[in-house]
Every structure is written in structure tokens, then in C-alpha cells.
Write an enzyme that holds these catalytic residues in place. Structure first.
Site, PDB file in Angstrom:
ATOM      1  N   ARG A 198      58.882 -19.214 -19.704  1.00 40.05           N
ATOM      2  CA  ARG A 198      60.175 -18.646 -19.306  1.00 40.05           C
ATOM      3  C   ARG A 198      61.068 -17.225 -18.544  1.00 40.05           C
ATOM      4  NH1 ARG A 198      64.216 -19.520 -24.118  1.00 40.05           N
ATOM      5  NH2 ARG A 198      62.332 -19.340 -25.694  1.00 40.05           N
TER       6      ARG A 198
ATOM      7  N   ASP B 200      51.775 -14.941 -22.694  1.00 42.77           N
ATOM      8  CA  ASP B 200      51.728 -15.894 -23.840  1.00 42.77           C
ATOM      9  C   ASP B 200      49.939 -17.049 -22.984  1.00 42.77           C
ATOM     10  OD1 ASP B 200      50.434 -17.546 -25.628  1.00 42.77           O
ATOM     11  OD2 ASP B 200      52.406 -18.360 -26.379  1.00 42.77           O
TER      12      ASP B 200
ATOM     13  N   TYR C 205      50.124 -20.317 -21.505  1.00 45.00           N
ATOM     14  CA  TYR C 205      50.579 -20.528 -19.985  1.00 45.00           C
ATOM     15  C   TYR C 205      49.689 -20.496 -19.431  1.00 45.00           C
ATOM     16  CZ  TYR C 205      55.104 -20.768 -22.682  1.00 45.00           C
ATOM     17  OH  TYR C 205      55.775 -21.266 -23.544  1.00 45.00           O
TER      18      TYR C 205
ATOM     19  N   ASP D 212      43.334 -19.743 -32.282  1.00 42.63           N
ATOM     20  CA  ASP D 212      43.418 -21.087 -33.142  1.00 42.63           C
ATOM     21  C   ASP D 212      43.525 -22.414 -32.153  1.00 42.63           C
ATOM     22  OD1 ASP D 212      46.168 -21.814 -30.802  1.00 42.63           O
ATOM     23  OD2 ASP D 212      47.063 -20.108 -32.113  1.00 42.63           O
TER      24      ASP D 212
END
Length: 454
Positions: free
Chosen positions: A292, A298, A301, A386
Site C-alpha cells: 500500500r 514485503d 508483493y 514461512d
């Protein structure tokens, strides 16, 4: 101050956080060719640099080993993800498929690297996901859980990516019941609920459109009013929120763009504003995307924003809605130091590629900041690895390498062996898996009246 770093005129909490993120990643942007022999030796010992080169490498074997742990017995710490079991399966299976480690029609992986995939894995996946399918249509997050669009999407994609080698995975989906359940989730305004009495947003709408498209159940009755509702979710910034009036967000922007493209209606949105909004989310110093405005980089994205731009760029080229935008050149990629011949790929220079973002910078962020040295990928260096971030880092890497590449030559940053298999930007399973699924279901019952009875 290194080139590309933000020059702050008025300091705020936002600028402080951004400066902290830049400080975090800056040590990873090193000139490998300028390192001493001892420093290179250390990087070679963990596999980040090849024995005979100075380019960063994808830790393929380590990622495979890490991803396989997600398809076995998980620790008690994963109990909070009990309703996300189909997602864990999808994240790991799709990532393994991008790394060419899943069985093909021959029963053997294309490019075995690292730990072998258990031969009974497809059967175990089929049995597990079948137990999540409800008689009334759709899949829950686990046995006995209500049907929900998110695990339905993840379950179906997992089965379809295994389908070419195991056709029983195709037959496992109850298309008629699923179609009727999809219709029951549809609202008069054109959007879809995530589950019975659940929220209505572009996630649910995209997952329905994507799976219905793949299974050949995207009837006029299911499509009616959907594009108009999705278009109303576009914001003044150009991105898309989860529902009309919400803030623009990368995940929702992807869902909206992909849904509109699969409906053949991307032109209903302001595509120019959407492109501008996505382009502004790529951070000039880090090279990765933020989700955003005024947020931090991150790794997930890499796909949500990179994939959304790829969807837009494919539409601009006039490609059919289900086209993948890739021309795969079969590259032999193994675990040895030889990797891929440099003549088979394009170097990720600033001018390389046909996507409206810097494909090389994005891959640099993934390879230098996203990789964990023990396998798996992450949000940023300070975060834990992860399965979710492993999947979407690799998916974005694939999009930035393959989509709209020239002459089938992927755009690759670092060692040529970093090339992964091409994913389909709209569905996010491998492009050849999409083609196989569309071919399998093309002659199946696909009209409203028949599906209501099937």
C-alpha cells in the site's frame, strides 16, 4: 547516502520506518565481484554463489527441502492454521512445481534437486483434500469445516497442478455441486461472499472467477454483474480495495485485475491509473514492492503487485483472457555448478523485459533479501521464513522472469540457473498445468441447466 535512498525533508513516523527498512536491506546489496576470496568462499559454502562465478544463486535444493517439511507432520505451533491446511498444501506444492521438483507424466521430476519428493505425495494430497470437500459443494479448511472460497481456491489449484500426472485429481472435484455453491455465494450486486453469511469482497469474487474459468463452469449466470461490481472497487489512487470505498491494497488489486481479465473486462477499470499505482509501489532502493502507499517492502508483493502488472501488460498486448503470456523454453536446471547456459536467458539489465516495472531490481530483492540461507523465503531479512512467503516470492520471481519475455528467453538476475518454471499470472499455477486443465474440462458439461442437475 547510497543511490536510490530516500532524501527526507520532513521526518515522520513513516519516513523513520522507511529509513529503518532501507538500513535493514542495505548490507545485502553487496557487489559480489568485489569481495575477497575468503568472503566469496563463505558465500559458496552456503550455496549463495557458485563455485566458478560471482553471481548470486537461488538456493534451489534448500528450498525444496524446506517446502517438503510443510507437506508432512507440522508442529503444534501451526494449530492456528488448522483452517488453512489447503493453503499450506498449495503454497508448498506450487513452490515445488516452480522449482521443477514435482512428478511429471513420466512419474519423475523434471530437474531433481535436493531431497526427493515422496512418491506417494500425490495420493496423500488427493486423499487429504478430498476429505475437505463438502457434499453441498466447495471445500472447507479441514474435515467438517464449512465451505469457503479461499480454501476452495487453494484445494482446486493443488489438485489441478497434480492433475497432468494424476488424472484422478481432476475427477475429484464435484463440478456440479461446486457450481451451485458458487451461485449461492453470489450477491445481487455482483460480488461473491467468502462463505455462507460471510464478507463480500474481491478475494471471494476472484477465487470464484478463477476456479470457474479453469473448471469450465463460468456460465453467463455466474458472470452476470461481476465485472461491474469489481470495477466499483477501484479507488481514486488507481488500485483496488477489498470492496467499494476501501483503501487500495496489492492483494486486492491483483484479485480485481485478474478477475476482470479472466472475464474479458479489464477495460472496465481505469487501467492507466492502475498501472501508475502499481508502479509507485516498487521501492527504488529495495527493488521490491510494498502493498500500500507509505508501507514497507514485503517479499509476498513480488507476486501480488508484480503479478497484477503482468496481468495488465498481457491485456494491453491483446492476448486472450486465459493466455499465460509465456513462451516456455525448456531449460535443464540441476543442482550442479554448471546450471543453465547463458545463451538461453536474458541478463536482467534495467532495460530488459517487457513488464512495466524493473524486473531485475525485483529479482535482486528476492535473491539477496528474500532467501533464508537454510531454505525458504521471507518478507524481509529481519523476518522468519514461512511457506506463504516462499510461495509468493518464487511466484513473483517466475512472473518477472517469464511473462512477455522475448523469444522465450527468461529475464534472469544473477546466475542463469536461477530460472524457475513459468507460472500463469492470472491463476498462479504453472502455465502448462493451466493448459492441461483447460483441455481436460473443455468437453465437460458447462451450461447452467446441466450443471444445476449434475
Amino acid at each position: 547516502m547510497p543511490s536510490g535512498r530516500a532524501k527526507v525533508v520532513v521526518e515522520t513516523q513513516t519516513t523513520q520506518l522507511q529509513a529503518g527498512a532501507e538500513d535493514e536491506v542495505a548490507p545485502f546489496f553487496i557487489n559480489l565481484s568485489a569481495l575477497t576470496s575468503s568472503q566469496l568462499s563463505n558465500l559458496r559454502s552456503v550455496g549463495l554463489v557458485s563455485e566458478h562465478g560471482t553471481a548470486v544463486r537461488l538456493l534451489r535444493a534448500k528450498h525444496v527441502a524446506y517446502l517438503l517439511t510443510g507437506l508432512g507432520s507440522l508442529s503444534q505451533g501451526y494449530v492456528s492454521l488448522d483452517s488453512s491446511r489447503p493453503w499450506i498444501a498449495y503454497w508448498c506444492l506450487h513452490s515445488l512445481d516452480l522449482l521443477r521438483s514435482l512428478p511429471t507424466l513420466s512419474g519423475e521430476p523434471e530437474s531433481p534437486c535436493g531431497a526427493p519428493v515422496p512418491p506417494d505425495l500425490p495420493e496423500r494430497v488427493l486423499a487429504t483434500l478430498s476429505s475437505f470437500q463438502n457434499p453441498g459443494g466447495g471445500f472447507g479448511g479441514g474435515p467438517g469445516q464449512i465451505s469457503h472460497c479461499a480454501p476452495t481456491y487453494a484445494s482446486c489449484l493443488s489438485l489441478l497442478l497434480l492433475g497432468p500426472a494424476h488424472p484422478s485429481c481432476y475427477a475429484a472435484v464435484n463440478r456440479g455441486a461446486l457450481y451451485r455453491w458458487f451461485l449461492s455465494m453470489k450477491t445481487p450486486q455482483g460480488g461473491f461472499r467468502m462463505h455462507d453469511d460471510g464478507e463480500v469482497d474481491v478475494r471471494g469474487t476472484y477465487t470464484v472467477v478463477a476456479i470457474a474459468s479453469l473448471l469450465n463452469v463460468l456460465t453467463p449466470e455466474l458472470r452476470d454483474g461481476v465485472a461491474e461490481w469489481v470495477a466499483r472497487c477501484q479507488t481514486y489512487e488507481g488500485g483496488f480495495g477489498g470492496e467499494p470505498g476501501n483503501e487500495a491494497h496489492g492483494g486486492y488489486a491483483f484479485c480485481a485485475a485478474a478477475a476482470l481479465r479472466l472475464l474479458g473486462r479489464l477495460g472496465d477499470a481505469d487501467v492507466g491509473k492502475l498501472k501508475g499505482w502499481i508502479a509507485r509501489r516498487q521501492l527504488g532502493f529495495e527493488g521490491g514492492f510494498a502493498g500500500r502507499a507509505n508501507k514497507l517492502v514485503d517479499g509476498c508483493y513480488t507476486f501480488w503487485q508484480g503479478g497484477a502488472m503482468a496481468v495488465v501488460n498481457m491485456d494491453e498486448q491483446g492476448l486472450p483472457p486465459t493466455a499465460s503470456g509465456v513462451t516456455e523454453q525448456v531449460l535443464e536446471v540441476g543442482g550442479g555448478d554448471d546450471g543453465v547456459d547463458v545463451s538461453e536467458v536474458q541478463e536482467a539489465t534495467p532495460s530488459a523485459g517487457n513488464l512495466t516495472f524493473d524486473q531485475g531490481l525485483l529479482q535482486r530483492y528476492t535473491l539477496l533479501c528474500g532467501q533464508h540461507v537454510d531454505g525458504g523465503l521471507r518478507d524481509k531479512p529481519s523476518k522468519m521464513r514461512d511457506y506463504y512467503h516462499s510461495c509468493y516470492n518464487l511466484s513473483g520471481l517466475s512472473v518477472s522472469q517469464h511473462t512477455l519475455s522475448e523469444d522465450g528467453k527468461p529475464v534472469v538476475y544473477g546466475d542463469p540457473s536461477n530460472v524457475v518454471a513459468p507460472t500463469h499470472p492470472c491463476y498462479n499455477i504453472r502455465a502448462d498445468r493451466v493448459e492441461a486443465a483447460l483441455e481436460y474440462y473443455k468437453d465437460a458439461v458447462s451450461d447452467h441447466a446441466s450443471l444445476m442437475k449434475e
